[in-house]
Design a protein around this motif. Structure first.
Motif, mmCIF file in Angstrom:
data_model
loop_
_atom_site.group_PDB
_atom_site.id
_atom_site.type_symbol
_atom_site.label_atom_id
_atom_site.label_comp_id
_atom_site.label_asym_id
_atom_site.label_seq_id
_atom_site.Cartn_x
_atom_site.Cartn_y
_atom_site.Cartn_z
ATOM 1 N N ALA A 102 41.846 -28.957 28.277
ATOM 2 C CA ALA A 102 42.399 -27.708 28.806
ATOM 3 C C ALA A 102 43.623 -27.930 29.684
ATOM 4 C CB ALA A 102 41.328 -26.953 29.584
ATOM 5 N N GLU A 118 50.498 -18.009 24.969
ATOM 6 C CA GLU A 118 50.869 -19.218 24.232
ATOM 7 C C GLU A 118 49.822 -20.325 24.336
ATOM 8 O OE1 GLU A 118 54.721 -20.474 25.455
ATOM 9 O OE2 GLU A 118 55.711 -18.627 24.787
ATOM 10 N N THR A 119 48.779 -20.090 25.107
ATOM 11 C CA THR A 119 47.710 -21.076 25.239
ATOM 12 C C THR A 119 46.819 -21.029 24.000
ATOM 13 O OG1 THR A 119 47.717 -20.783 27.636
ATOM 14 C CG2 THR A 119 45.776 -21.829 26.676
ATOM 15 N N SER A 120 46.523 -22.181 23.434
ATOM 16 C CA SER A 120 45.787 -22.245 22.176
ATOM 17 C C SER A 120 44.326 -21.847 22.340
ATOM 18 C CB SER A 120 45.857 -23.663 21.598
ATOM 19 O OG SER A 120 45.086 -24.557 22.377
ATOM 20 N N GLU A 157 47.329 -27.868 28.562
ATOM 21 C CA GLU A 157 48.057 -26.623 28.304
ATOM 22 C C GLU A 157 48.062 -25.668 29.488
ATOM 23 O OE1 GLU A 157 47.330 -24.641 24.546
ATOM 24 O OE2 GLU A 157 46.315 -26.412 23.761
ATOM 25 N N ILE A 158 47.132 -25.850 30.402
ATOM 26 C CA ILE A 158 46.984 -24.921 31.524
ATOM 27 C C ILE A 158 47.222 -25.667 32.834
ATOM 28 C CG2 ILE A 158 45.404 -23.330 32.699
ATOM 29 C CD1 ILE A 158 43.894 -23.081 30.039
ATOM 30 N N ALA A 192 42.185 -24.628 23.824
ATOM 31 C CA ALA A 192 42.202 -24.701 25.286
ATOM 32 C C ALA A 192 41.267 -23.658 25.888
ATOM 33 C CB ALA A 192 43.619 -24.514 25.815
ATOM 34 N N TRP A 193 41.286 -22.434 25.333
ATOM 35 C CA TRP A 193 40.430 -21.366 25.864
ATOM 36 C C TRP A 193 38.947 -21.669 25.647
ATOM 37 C CZ3 TRP A 193 42.084 -18.679 29.497
ATOM 38 C CH2 TRP A 193 43.400 -18.177 29.542
ATOM 39 N N TRP A 195 53.458 -20.543 33.328
ATOM 40 C CA TRP A 195 52.429 -20.667 32.292
ATOM 41 C C TRP A 195 52.292 -19.364 31.517
ATOM 42 C CZ3 TRP A 195 47.299 -18.325 32.811
ATOM 43 C CH2 TRP A 195 46.466 -18.604 31.737
#
Length: 298
Positions: free
Chosen positions: A26, A208-210, A29-30, A213-214, A204
């Motif tokens: 995670a 756009e967060t995959s 990306e975050i 990642a979520w 951020w």
């Protein structure tokens, strides 16, 4: 210890070991502080539902607001932030090993500084072995045999120190039901991290967060925090604090396994040697093996 408790212990160790894997994926990306807020707030929401179902929401008393904020800072906001910052540069397995030094620092904080616990011979020996194990692990980077940045490793050690301070401070929550204390501290850490997450997460993009990642964010908050707390407190009530503390030995082993199998991570020879010395130190610190050997000798 009954088989049911052993199963709970192993499951808890696997979940908390997996949390380092979830965080590693995670945090790619975050931003770390945003990830901390997402973890604690989602876990807090889940535990609020549990308290509502158990008709315990009224136990979140206003008189406990400051203690909950302090506990949330020491047990969630600071250590999660330091771990996630460290994991931007080092692997899940190494982060979990460094975090496994928590019992060593707890003896130092609770025994030497706060004078809450007596320092027995096995505790002193365990602390010395633990410190030696850490020194060996860090020497791998200092000598250039490993590329893991020293600051990232020290960040994870800082998280262990924060957990040790939290364990010492937690003594004042003896009269508070465990699930209420867990919810209260997560509410406190959510309030602490909200402005920090807003300030540091300006670049951020949520959209756009995959999905990967979520999924790992959900695993961190719901599984590795909310569910893990419930399992831990149930285990604590059934098996006692001493048996529940065995999870410390399982977490780094499971994190190393997951990191190797899923992320392809590997440790240097010195890091593995340091991990071995640390494990011995934790066993000595626990003291049960030594007591059993002494009893057999008699």
């Amino acid at each position: 210890m009954p088989l049911r408790n052993w199963i709970m212990l192993i499951v808890l160790g696997a979940i908390w070991g997996g949390s380092f894997l979830f965080a590693k994926v995670a945090v790619a990306e975050i931003p770390p502080f945003v990830l901390v807020f997402l973890r604690v707030s989602s876990a807090c929401a889940a535990l609020f539902i549990v308290l509502w179902h158990q008709k315990l929401l009224h136990r979140l008393e206003l008189s406990l607001a400051i203690p909950f904020l302090i506990m949330g800072l020491l047990n969630n906001a600071i250590p999660f932030s330091l771990l996630f910052l460290g994991q931007t540069e080092i692997g899940a397995g190494l982060a979990s090993i460094l975090n496994a030094t928590t019992p060593v620092f707890t003896v130092i904080v609770a025994g030497l500084l706060a004078k809450q616990e007596a320092l027995s011979a096995n505790k002193i020996a365990g602390v010395l072995l633990g410190v030696a194990g850490v020194a060996i692990m860090l020497s791998s980077s200092l000598s250039g045999l490993a590329s893991d940045p020293l600051w990232a490793q020290l960040s994870c050690l800082g998280a262990a120190v924060a957990y040790a301070c939290a364990a010492t401070y937690a003594k004042r929550f003896k009269a508070v039901q465990p699930q209420v204390a867990a919810t209260g501290q997560l509410l406190g850490s959510s309030l602490i991290m909200l402005p920090i997450a807003i300030y540091t997460g300006t670049t951020w993009s949520f959209s756009e967060t995959s999905m990967t990642a979520w999924i790992n964010v959900a695993a961190l908050g719901i599984v590795a925090t909310a569910l893990a707390y419930l399992i831990y407190f149930q285990l604590l009530g059934e098996a006692g604090a001493t048996n529940a503390s065995l999870v410390t030995l399982i977490v780094p082993a499971s994190a190393l396994l997951f990191g190797s199998l899923i992320l392809g991570e590997n440790l240097s020879a010195l890091q593995l040697a340091g991990f071995g010395v640390l494990l011995v130190g934790l066993v000595v610190l626990d003291g049960r093996v030594l007591r059993r050997k002494g009893a057999r000798a008699i």
